[in-house]
Write an enzyme that holds these catalytic residues in place. Structure first.
Site, PDB file in Angstrom:
ATOM      1  N   ALA A  12      -3.215   3.830   1.419  1.00 32.13           N
ATOM      2  CA  ALA A  12      -2.074   3.287   2.169  1.00 32.13           C
ATOM      3  C   ALA A  12      -1.709   4.186   3.346  1.00 32.13           C
ATOM      4  CB  ALA A  12      -0.878   3.144   1.232  1.00 32.13           C
ATOM      5  N   ARG A  18      -3.678  -3.796  13.765  1.00 31.31           N
ATOM      6  CA  ARG A  18      -3.672  -5.228  14.105  1.00 31.31           C
ATOM      7  C   ARG A  18      -2.297  -5.866  13.907  1.00 31.31           C
ATOM      8  NH1 ARG A  18      -8.769  -6.028  10.359  1.00 31.31           N
ATOM      9  NH2 ARG A  18      -7.912  -4.053   9.633  1.00 31.31           N
ATOM     10  N   THR A  86     -11.481   4.662   5.441  1.00 36.30           N
ATOM     11  CA  THR A  86     -11.217   4.478   4.010  1.00 36.30           C
ATOM     12  C   THR A  86     -12.064   5.439   3.156  1.00 36.30           C
ATOM     13  OG1 THR A  86     -12.744   2.604   4.166  1.00 36.30           O
ATOM     14  CG2 THR A  86     -10.421   2.085   4.088  1.00 36.30           C
ATOM     15  N   ASP A 109      -2.937  -2.696   1.352  1.00 34.62           N
ATOM     16  CA  ASP A 109      -2.595  -3.923   2.083  1.00 34.62           C
ATOM     17  C   ASP A 109      -3.106  -5.171   1.358  1.00 34.62           C
ATOM     18  OD1 ASP A 109      -5.300  -3.533   2.600  1.00 34.62           O
ATOM     19  OD2 ASP A 109      -5.153  -3.988   4.749  1.00 34.62           O
ATOM     20  N   GLY A 144     -15.203  -7.648   4.903  1.00 32.34           N
ATOM     21  CA  GLY A 144     -16.580  -7.188   4.738  1.00 32.34           C
ATOM     22  C   GLY A 144     -17.338  -8.192   3.881  1.00 32.34           C
ATOM     23  N   ASN A 233      -3.461  -7.987   7.279  1.00 33.57           N
ATOM     24  CA  ASN A 233      -3.987  -7.254   8.428  1.00 33.57           C
ATOM     25  C   ASN A 233      -3.329  -7.653   9.737  1.00 33.57           C
ATOM     26  OD1 ASN A 233      -6.067  -5.588   7.138  1.00 33.57           O
ATOM     27  ND2 ASN A 233      -6.906  -7.584   6.562  1.00 33.57           N
ATOM     28  N   ARG A 339      32.462 -10.951   1.392  1.00 30.36           N
ATOM     29  CA  ARG A 339      31.815  -9.642   1.579  1.00 30.36           C
ATOM     30  C   ARG A 339      31.939  -8.801   0.304  1.00 30.36           C
ATOM     31  NH1 ARG A 339      34.838  -7.677   6.601  1.00 30.36           N
ATOM     32  NH2 ARG A 339      33.763  -5.736   6.068  1.00 30.36           N
ATOM     33  N   LYS A 357      37.079  -9.714   1.770  1.00 30.58           N
ATOM     34  CA  LYS A 357      36.395  -8.442   1.498  1.00 30.58           C
ATOM     35  C   LYS A 357      37.189  -7.616   0.501  1.00 30.58           C
ATOM     36  CE  LYS A 357      37.223  -4.590   3.047  1.00 30.58           C
ATOM     37  NZ  LYS A 357      37.585  -3.362   3.742  1.00 30.58           N
TER      38      LYS A 357
HETATM   39  C1  UD1 Z   1     -11.303  -3.256   4.355  1.00 23.31           C
HETATM   40  C2  UD1 Z   1     -12.790  -3.147   3.973  1.00 23.31           C
HETATM   41  C3  UD1 Z   1     -13.395  -4.536   3.983  1.00 23.31           C
HETATM   42  C4  UD1 Z   1     -12.650  -5.444   3.024  1.00 23.31           C
HETATM   43  C5  UD1 Z   1     -11.157  -5.466   3.323  1.00 23.31           C
HETATM   44  C6  UD1 Z   1     -10.412  -6.143   2.188  1.00 23.31           C
HETATM   45  C7  UD1 Z   1     -13.503  -0.957   4.797  1.00 23.31           C
HETATM   46  C8  UD1 Z   1     -14.257  -0.204   5.830  1.00 23.31           C
HETATM   47  N1  UD1 Z   1     -13.467  -2.278   4.923  1.00 23.31           N
HETATM   48  O1  UD1 Z   1     -11.246  -3.728   5.684  1.00 23.31           O
HETATM   49  O2  UD1 Z   1     -14.759  -4.467   3.585  1.00 23.31           O
HETATM   50  O3  UD1 Z   1     -13.185  -6.756   3.097  1.00 23.31           O
HETATM   51  O4  UD1 Z   1     -10.638  -4.122   3.436  1.00 23.31           O
HETATM   52  O5  UD1 Z   1      -9.045  -6.260   2.465  1.00 23.31           O
HETATM   53  O6  UD1 Z   1     -12.964  -0.334   3.892  1.00 23.31           O
HETATM   54  N2  UD1 Z   1      -6.607   3.221   5.105  1.00 23.31           N
HETATM   55  C9  UD1 Z   1      -6.357   4.552   4.842  1.00 23.31           C
HETATM   56  N3  UD1 Z   1      -6.908   5.490   5.653  1.00 23.31           N
HETATM   57  C10 UD1 Z   1      -7.688   5.179   6.717  1.00 23.31           C
HETATM   58  C11 UD1 Z   1      -7.944   3.806   6.974  1.00 23.31           C
HETATM   59  C12 UD1 Z   1      -7.394   2.855   6.163  1.00 23.31           C
HETATM   60  O7  UD1 Z   1      -5.652   4.878   3.874  1.00 23.31           O
HETATM   61  O8  UD1 Z   1      -8.131   6.109   7.417  1.00 23.31           O
HETATM   62  C13 UD1 Z   1      -6.012   2.199   4.225  1.00 23.31           C
HETATM   63  C14 UD1 Z   1      -5.139   1.196   4.970  1.00 23.31           C
HETATM   64  O9  UD1 Z   1      -3.785   1.658   5.011  1.00 23.31           O
HETATM   65  C15 UD1 Z   1      -5.294  -0.066   4.142  1.00 23.31           C
HETATM   66  C16 UD1 Z   1      -6.683   0.068   3.504  1.00 23.31           C
HETATM   67  O10 UD1 Z   1      -7.049   1.439   3.645  1.00 23.31           O
HETATM   68  O11 UD1 Z   1      -4.323  -0.154   3.139  1.00 23.31           O
HETATM   69  C17 UD1 Z   1      -7.725  -0.822   4.192  1.00 23.31           C
HETATM   70  O12 UD1 Z   1      -7.782  -0.520   5.567  1.00 23.31           O
HETATM   71  P1  UD1 Z   1      -7.903  -1.686   6.642  1.00 23.31           P
HETATM   72  O13 UD1 Z   1      -7.941  -1.041   7.982  1.00 23.31           O
HETATM   73  O14 UD1 Z   1      -6.891  -2.718   6.411  1.00 23.31           O
HETATM   74  O15 UD1 Z   1      -9.344  -2.238   6.304  1.00 23.31           O
HETATM   75  P2  UD1 Z   1      -9.881  -3.737   6.526  1.00 23.31           P
HETATM   76  O16 UD1 Z   1     -10.290  -3.884   7.927  1.00 23.31           O
HETATM   77  O17 UD1 Z   1      -8.930  -4.695   5.966  1.00 23.31           O
HETATM   78 MG    MG Z   2      -6.965  -4.518   5.395  1.00 24.44          MG
END
Ligand code: UD1
Ligand code: MG
Length: 462
Positions: A12, A18, A86, A109, A144, A233, A339, A357
């Site tokens: 997280a 985005r 990630t 997320d 992905g 996202n 209130r 209130k």
């Molecule tokens: C990611 C997956 C994708 C999958 C999708 C599912 C990767 C590279 N891709 O893409 O295959 O289909 O989730 O929802 O993992 N985060 C960190 N640190 C970082 C980057 C991200 O903690 O440096 C956290 C974000 O806060 C988020 C989660 O990792 O909660 C996923 O990151 P996000 O950028 O949303 O990845 P997706 O593009 O959704």
């Molecule tokens: Mg995501």
């Protein structure tokens, strides 16, 4: 609860580019609750040993807002100071987890994954080295994709932006981001990760190909519930998921006997408990914790927050009520604002354009039109005429007003607090009360009406 010998890592730290916003993604709300809180509340039901949350972007705000008080398992917050993917996020946690321990990876997320699905995913882990939760989506954009060989085995995960041909575009099986593997294996795979050629980030998903090449066994489990695997996202994902969440809540409420006139025009941003034969009209918003007794009717476009409503109460349209208690058979609205600290006793009536209130309105008392009552204790069977104002604030301090039982206050009166009006007193219309009124007395302070003989209007100049 089934206990599983496994730790959960929740990613997280990301900014959520985005979302085009400065708010960290974890702190967006659905149904009045932060998305990360939704996920964590579900994860504690899985029965894992401990939870590690990777935080980064605006991390102090994230930690401050997520409530872990009721968690009976340890929650550790691990900082990812550089947001480089990630893969790197998971790498930050692994040094504190022993190599033999299983690790459940979750994305902050993806808020609505059910604990039952996670338990099932864990149950297939014993037959493989990685168990991945996948889903088949009609529109897999942004996710992905799961790449399989001719035998059907998973060989890699291909990120959406790396798709190069139509065959890959046709793949509808996606990576939910959720998987289980042993910590020692994860460390080994992650150590060989290289940054993505375009984004320079370390993708956690690349470990799947590394594991495949080294002969590890990869199994998948497919979720059939799109709602539980959907990621937030973009703002459009957020509002879509919020609506889906609301629809599920409405279904649950309908099945428990409540009537909601239009399920598409109802929002529950908290918790609602209710009795029998409760009726909620369109565009009602319930926030915090609200309790509705039997046969309560809520009119269109009302907002109720942290409020208790007893049996047979009717709330007419466009009323906004916060932190109040409304006792049985009372009537409120339309266009009422209650209130914090308002208590309406049995069979009381509060009508059009009244604001109250921190005030207790006694049994069978009525204030039906255009009034403000603040910081007052009002007895039973009191009648408060239209346009009555309690002047509770002197510019520095708030003062208290007491109105005894059976008092009659004429229309357009002002009660300048602090003031006490004794039982059965009568206040003539248009009076400004500045001194205490003894019980049973009738007072009036407006100037007498008199006639001006032969008065002529001045003529309008042309
Ligand atoms: C990611 C997956 C994708 C999958 C999708 C599912 C990767 C590279 N891709 O893409 O295959 O289909 O989730 O929802 O993992 N985060 C960190 N640190 C970082 C980057 C991200 O903690 O440096 C956290 C974000 O806060 C988020 C989660 O990792 O909660 C996923 O990151 P996000 O950028 O949303 O990845 P997706 O593009 O959704
Ligand atoms: Mg995501």
């Amino acid at each position: 609860m089934v206990h599983i010998n496994c730790s959960a890592i929740i990613l997280a730290a990301g900014r959520g580019n985005r979302m085009l916003s400065d708010t960290p993604k974890a702190l967006y709300q659905i149904g009045g609750k932060f998305i990360l809180q939704h996920l964590m509340d579900s994860v504690i039901q899985v029965g894992v040993k401990s939870v590690y949350v990777v935080y980064g972007y605006k991390g102090a705000a994230v930690m401050e807002n997520i409530n872990t008080d009721k968690f009976k398992i340890p929650v550790y917050w691990i900082l990812q100071d550089e947001l480089i993917g990630t893969g790197n996020a998971v790498q930050r946690v692994l040094p504190v987890i022993s190599d033999s321990e299983e690790v459940l990876i979750l994305y902050g997320d993806v808020p609505f994954i059910s604990y039952q699905t996670l338990q099932r995913l864990h149950s297939i882990k014993s037959q493989c080295d990685i168990s991945i939760l996948t889903a088949t989506l009609p529109n897999p954009n942004g996710y992905g994709r799961i790449i399989r060989n001719q035998e059907g085995s998973v060989v890699s995960i291909l990120e959406h932006d790396d798709i190069v041909n139509d065959d890959q575009k046709q793949i509808k099986e996606i990576n939910t981001g959720i998987f289980i593997a042993v910590s020692g294996h994860l460390k080994f795979w992650l150590n060989t990760l290289t940054p993505h050629r375009l984004t320079n980030e370390f993708y956690l998903t690349d470990i799947v190909h590394i594991a495949y090449q080294s002969g590890y066994v990869i199994h998948t489990m497919c979720s059939t519930d799109t709602f539980e695997i959907m990621g937030v996202n973009s703002k459009s994902d957020l509002v879509y998921l919020d609506r889906q969440y609301q629809k599920r809540q409405v279904q649950y409420l309908l099945s428990s006997g409540l009537i909601i006139t239009d399920p598409n025009r109802f929002d529950l941003r908290g918790t609602l408990v209710h009795g029998k034969d409760v009726n909620i009209d369109v565009n009602v918003i319930i926030e915090g914790h609200v309790s509705l007794g039997n046969r309560v009717k809520i009119g269109a476009s009302c907002i109720l927050k942290d409020t208790v409503v007893e049996d047979d109460v009717v709330i007419y349209p466009f009323s906004i009520i916060e932190n109040a208690k409304i006792s049985f058979q009372s009537k409120v609205g339309p266009f009422v604002r209650l209130r914090p600290g308002t208590e309406l006793k049995e069979k009381s009536h509060v009508g059009n354009f009244v604001e109250i209130k921190n005030t207790r309105l006694g049994e069978r008392s009525k204030v039906r039109h255009l009034s403000y009552l603040g910081d007052a204790n009002i007895g039973t069977q009191v009648n408060i005429g239209a346009g009555t104002i309690i002047c509770n604030y002197d510019g520095i301090k708030k003062h208290h007003t007491i109105i005894g039982d059976n008092v009659f206050i004429g229309a357009d009166s002002q009660l300048v607090a602090p003031v006490t009006i004794g039982k059965r007193a009568i206040i003539g219309a248009g009076t400004t009360v500045t001194k205490d009124v003894p019980a049973g007395e009738t007072i009036i302070s407006r100037i007498r009406q008199f006639s001006i003989l032969n008065w002529k209007r001045s003529k309008k100049k042309k």
